[in-house]
Scaffold this motif. Structure first.
Motif, mmCIF file in Angstrom:
data_model
loop_
_atom_site.group_PDB
_atom_site.id
_atom_site.type_symbol
_atom_site.label_atom_id
_atom_site.label_comp_id
_atom_site.label_asym_id
_atom_site.label_seq_id
_atom_site.Cartn_x
_atom_site.Cartn_y
_atom_site.Cartn_z
ATOM 1 N N ALA A 1 -21.823 6.252 -11.438
ATOM 2 C CA ALA A 1 -21.184 7.607 -11.112
ATOM 3 C C ALA A 1 -21.807 8.173 -9.835
ATOM 4 O O ALA A 1 -21.124 8.633 -9.188
ATOM 5 C CB ALA A 1 -21.121 8.447 -12.282
ATOM 6 N N ARG A 2 -23.207 8.122 -9.788
ATOM 7 C CA ARG A 2 -23.683 8.710 -8.478
ATOM 8 C C ARG A 2 -23.422 7.990 -7.323
ATOM 9 O O ARG A 2 -23.299 8.332 -6.293
ATOM 10 C CB ARG A 2 -25.077 8.463 -8.878
ATOM 11 C CG ARG A 2 -25.889 9.529 -9.762
ATOM 12 C CD ARG A 2 -27.354 9.754 -9.493
ATOM 13 N NE ARG A 2 -27.947 8.467 -10.019
ATOM 14 C CZ ARG A 2 -28.407 8.105 -10.912
ATOM 15 N NH1 ARG A 2 -28.238 8.826 -11.966
ATOM 16 N NH2 ARG A 2 -29.240 6.904 -11.001
ATOM 17 N N LEU A 3 -23.361 6.593 -7.551
ATOM 18 C CA LEU A 3 -22.960 5.455 -6.420
ATOM 19 C C LEU A 3 -21.525 6.058 -5.912
ATOM 20 O O LEU A 3 -20.998 5.913 -4.754
ATOM 21 C CB LEU A 3 -23.228 4.059 -6.805
ATOM 22 C CG LEU A 3 -24.520 3.601 -6.603
ATOM 23 C CD1 LEU A 3 -24.681 2.193 -7.001
ATOM 24 C CD2 LEU A 3 -25.336 4.070 -5.416
ATOM 25 N N ALA A 4 -20.703 6.175 -6.975
ATOM 26 C CA ALA A 4 -19.155 6.581 -6.845
ATOM 27 C C ALA A 4 -18.897 7.698 -5.683
ATOM 28 O O ALA A 4 -18.291 7.906 -4.850
ATOM 29 C CB ALA A 4 -18.241 6.487 -7.910
ATOM 30 N N ARG A 5 -19.849 8.546 -6.096
ATOM 31 C CA ARG A 5 -19.918 9.951 -5.466
ATOM 32 C C ARG A 5 -20.385 9.552 -3.807
ATOM 33 O O ARG A 5 -19.747 10.365 -3.174
ATOM 34 C CB ARG A 5 -20.485 11.185 -5.999
ATOM 35 C CG ARG A 5 -20.018 11.643 -7.255
ATOM 36 C CD ARG A 5 -20.708 12.974 -7.933
ATOM 37 N NE ARG A 5 -22.093 12.585 -8.303
ATOM 38 C CZ ARG A 5 -22.340 12.411 -9.455
ATOM 39 N NH1 ARG A 5 -21.586 12.203 -10.562
ATOM 40 N NH2 ARG A 5 -24.029 12.234 -9.696
ATOM 41 N N ARG A 6 -21.350 8.843 -3.710
ATOM 42 C CA ARG A 6 -21.812 8.462 -2.618
ATOM 43 C C ARG A 6 -20.961 7.891 -1.706
ATOM 44 O O ARG A 6 -20.848 8.039 -0.472
ATOM 45 C CB ARG A 6 -23.296 8.057 -2.656
ATOM 46 C CG ARG A 6 -24.475 8.803 -3.122
ATOM 47 C CD ARG A 6 -25.611 7.885 -3.810
ATOM 48 N NE ARG A 6 -26.589 8.561 -4.180
ATOM 49 C CZ ARG A 6 -27.795 8.049 -4.698
ATOM 50 N NH1 ARG A 6 -27.853 6.750 -4.495
ATOM 51 N NH2 ARG A 6 -28.799 8.854 -5.486
ATOM 52 N N TYR A 7 -20.181 6.895 -2.342
ATOM 53 C CA TYR A 7 -19.445 5.909 -1.617
ATOM 54 C C TYR A 7 -18.082 6.942 -1.122
ATOM 55 O O TYR A 7 -17.698 6.566 0.151
ATOM 56 C CB TYR A 7 -19.002 4.763 -2.409
ATOM 57 C CG TYR A 7 -20.162 3.816 -2.666
ATOM 58 C CD1 TYR A 7 -20.042 2.787 -3.690
ATOM 59 C CD2 TYR A 7 -21.110 3.572 -1.694
ATOM 60 C CE1 TYR A 7 -21.121 2.105 -3.918
ATOM 61 C CE2 TYR A 7 -22.250 2.925 -1.882
ATOM 62 C CZ TYR A 7 -22.133 2.033 -2.998
ATOM 63 O OH TYR A 7 -23.141 1.088 -3.264
ATOM 64 N N PRO B 1 -8.532 7.118 10.441
ATOM 65 C CA PRO B 1 -7.327 7.720 9.830
ATOM 66 C C PRO B 1 -7.152 6.621 8.674
ATOM 67 O O PRO B 1 -7.170 5.533 8.787
ATOM 68 C CB PRO B 1 -6.364 7.675 10.807
ATOM 69 C CG PRO B 1 -6.777 6.835 12.027
ATOM 70 C CD PRO B 1 -8.486 6.924 11.897
ATOM 71 N N GLY B 2 -6.692 7.464 7.423
ATOM 72 C CA GLY B 2 -6.082 6.430 6.423
ATOM 73 C C GLY B 2 -7.324 5.869 5.509
ATOM 74 O O GLY B 2 -6.989 5.344 4.571
ATOM 75 N N VAL B 3 -8.528 6.307 5.875
ATOM 76 C CA VAL B 3 -9.535 5.823 4.881
ATOM 77 C C VAL B 3 -9.857 6.969 4.204
ATOM 78 O O VAL B 3 -10.050 7.974 4.382
ATOM 79 C CB VAL B 3 -10.762 5.434 6.008
ATOM 80 C CG1 VAL B 3 -11.976 4.968 4.969
ATOM 81 C CG2 VAL B 3 -10.327 4.481 6.996
ATOM 82 N N GLY B 4 -10.118 6.440 2.944
ATOM 83 C CA GLY B 4 -10.420 7.481 1.817
ATOM 84 C C GLY B 4 -10.683 6.896 0.362
ATOM 85 O O GLY B 4 -10.373 5.594 0.506
ATOM 86 N N PRO B 5 -11.186 7.596 -0.436
ATOM 87 C CA PRO B 5 -11.470 6.959 -1.718
ATOM 88 C C PRO B 5 -10.193 6.253 -2.363
ATOM 89 O O PRO B 5 -10.343 5.332 -3.088
ATOM 90 C CB PRO B 5 -12.136 7.940 -2.515
ATOM 91 C CG PRO B 5 -11.502 9.170 -1.935
ATOM 92 C CD PRO B 5 -11.434 8.976 -0.587
ATOM 93 N N GLU B 6 -8.997 6.652 -2.087
ATOM 94 C CA GLU B 6 -7.903 6.286 -3.001
ATOM 95 C C GLU B 6 -7.208 4.903 -2.199
ATOM 96 O O GLU B 6 -6.479 4.347 -2.666
ATOM 97 C CB GLU B 6 -6.626 7.185 -2.777
ATOM 98 C CG GLU B 6 -6.926 8.667 -3.496
ATOM 99 C CD GLU B 6 -7.453 8.213 -5.016
ATOM 100 O OE1 GLU B 6 -6.807 7.372 -5.632
ATOM 101 O OE2 GLU B 6 -8.388 9.153 -5.508
ATOM 102 N N VAL B 7 -7.758 4.567 -0.922
ATOM 103 C CA VAL B 7 -7.248 3.410 -0.306
ATOM 104 C C VAL B 7 -8.098 2.040 -0.790
ATOM 105 O O VAL B 7 -9.198 2.302 -0.875
ATOM 106 C CB VAL B 7 -7.486 3.504 1.209
ATOM 107 C CG1 VAL B 7 -7.005 2.418 1.870
ATOM 108 C CG2 VAL B 7 -6.816 4.628 1.775
ATOM 109 N N SER B 8 -7.335 1.261 -0.982
ATOM 110 C CA SER B 8 -7.723 -0.012 -1.351
ATOM 111 C C SER B 8 -7.109 -1.375 -1.098
ATOM 112 O O SER B 8 -5.920 -1.142 -0.629
ATOM 113 C CB SER B 8 -7.890 -0.229 -3.076
ATOM 114 O OG SER B 8 -6.882 -0.398 -3.467
#
Length: 353
Positions: free
Chosen positions: A311-317, A328-335
């Motif tokens: 969980a801590r690493l997920a927040r940091r990433y 642009p277009g880079v975010g946590p929902e992009v995979s």
């Protein structure tokens, strides 16, 4: 002259010490007459000891192998258990090695030929103290040891932790050694279908009928020592005293793929595309990072500290992906699509920061 009981024990001890004894030499060693030797030999025969008379100028006697173990009648399983215990005692480091080795030699000498051959093929290396936590059928152990001794390909079904049989065809391995570790029996073998060394828990093995296949030329085990090989795998996977942090996860990848890049982790196949991984590191974030390098879904089995580290690493990433300088277009929902090279890009398993 010693009493009859003491004299019989002394005579039996001499007969076990060498193959053939001239009658005159036995009489001299025991300080009795040749006639008394003959009477004592007859008494031992009445007790069940198969003593043969040797023809020749001087005559003599030989303690032979009979159809049962005199004077106590052991069944096959009891005899196997006795031999295993004596082999372990001979390697125990408790100061009784020489006595245990002599006792094993004495028992072996009076065993029936069929049972003596089975015991001779049973060689085991103790990598750790054996505790009777997991029962293994003695017939399975004898089948495994016979295949190791004969250098024959072994076919067997393997059960999962849940007790269910692994799907697919039988496992085909080149058995190398039987090893005990942590109270369990393991078979060290070269897996012919996966092209790599594996350790199999013996209590999960069900040999096929027939179990033995063609003979093979043994491969060289990494490190050359079966005990060190198994101990290294378990200790490297976060065994007691080796890593301050140890965790267990289920990865959505085949065990064969994970094991190629998992270093000294313990990897157990759960299905065609799932495996259990036990890994250690110096810190919980380091352990989570080492496991996260595999491009696959992760299910944390435990402990809670590992879940919190993820969980801590997920927040940091997530913060790193949306912070200053993010394109642009880079975010946590992009995979993107899975990356086959994913496992090759991280640090070595078991060596997190």
């Amino acid at each position: 002259m010693p009493k009859t009981s003491a004299r019989l024990l002394a005579l039996l001890s001499l007969l076990q010490a060498r193959r053939d004894w001239p009658g005159a030499l036995l009489a001299e060693r025991l300080d009795i007459s040749p006639r008394t030797v003959r009477r004592d030999v007859d008494r031992l025969r009445e007790l069940g000891y198969p003593i043969l008379a040797i023809k020749g100028p001087d005559g003599g006697y030989r303690l032979d192998a009979g159809s049962e173990l005199p004077p106590l009648l052991f069944d096959d399983e009891q005899a196997v258990a006795l031999a295993i215990a004596l082999q372990g005692a001979a390697r125990s480091g408790a100061g009784i090695e020489e006595a245990a080795a002599r006792a094993l030699h004495t028992v072996r000498q009076v065993m029936p030929a069929r049972l003596r051959h089975r015991i001779d093929t049973f060689q085991v290396t103790a990598a750790d103290a054996v505790r009777p936590e997991t029962r293994v059928d003695s017939g399975v152990l004898m089948t495994l040891s016979a295949a190791v001794h004969a250098r024959e390909v072994l076919r067997f079904d393997y059960r999962r932790r849940t007790g269910e049989r692994d799907p697919g065809p039988a496992r085909r391995v080149e058995p190398h050694h039987l090893v005990t570790w942590g109270g369990r029996w393991y078979l060290v073998a070269w897996d012919l279908d996966r092209g790599d060394w594996r350790t199999f828990r013996a209590d999960r093995i069900t040999p096929r009928v027939p179990a033995a296949g063609p003979r093979f030329t043994p491969r060289t085990l990494p490190g050359g020592d079966a005990a060190a090989f198994v101990a290294g795998r378990f200790r490297g996977a976060g065994g007691a005293g080796d890593w301050p942090c140890r965790g267990e996860v289920i990865l959505g990848l085949p065990a064969a793929e994970v094991s190629r890049f998992a270093g000294e982790a313990l990897v157990e196949e759960l299905g065609p595309d799932r495996c259990r991984v036990v890994l250690g590191s110096w810190s919980w974030p380091g352990l989570a990072a080492a496991l996260g390098r595999f491009d696959a879904d992760i299910e944390v089995v435990g402990p809670p500290e590992l879940r919190d580290a993820f969980a801590r690493l997920a927040r940091r990433y997530a913060a790193a992906a949306t912070g200053p300088g993010a394109g642009p277009g880079v975010g946590p929902e992009v995979s993107g699509p899975p990356t086959p090279e994913g496992p090759r890009r991280g640090t070595r398993a078991g060596a997190g920061p």
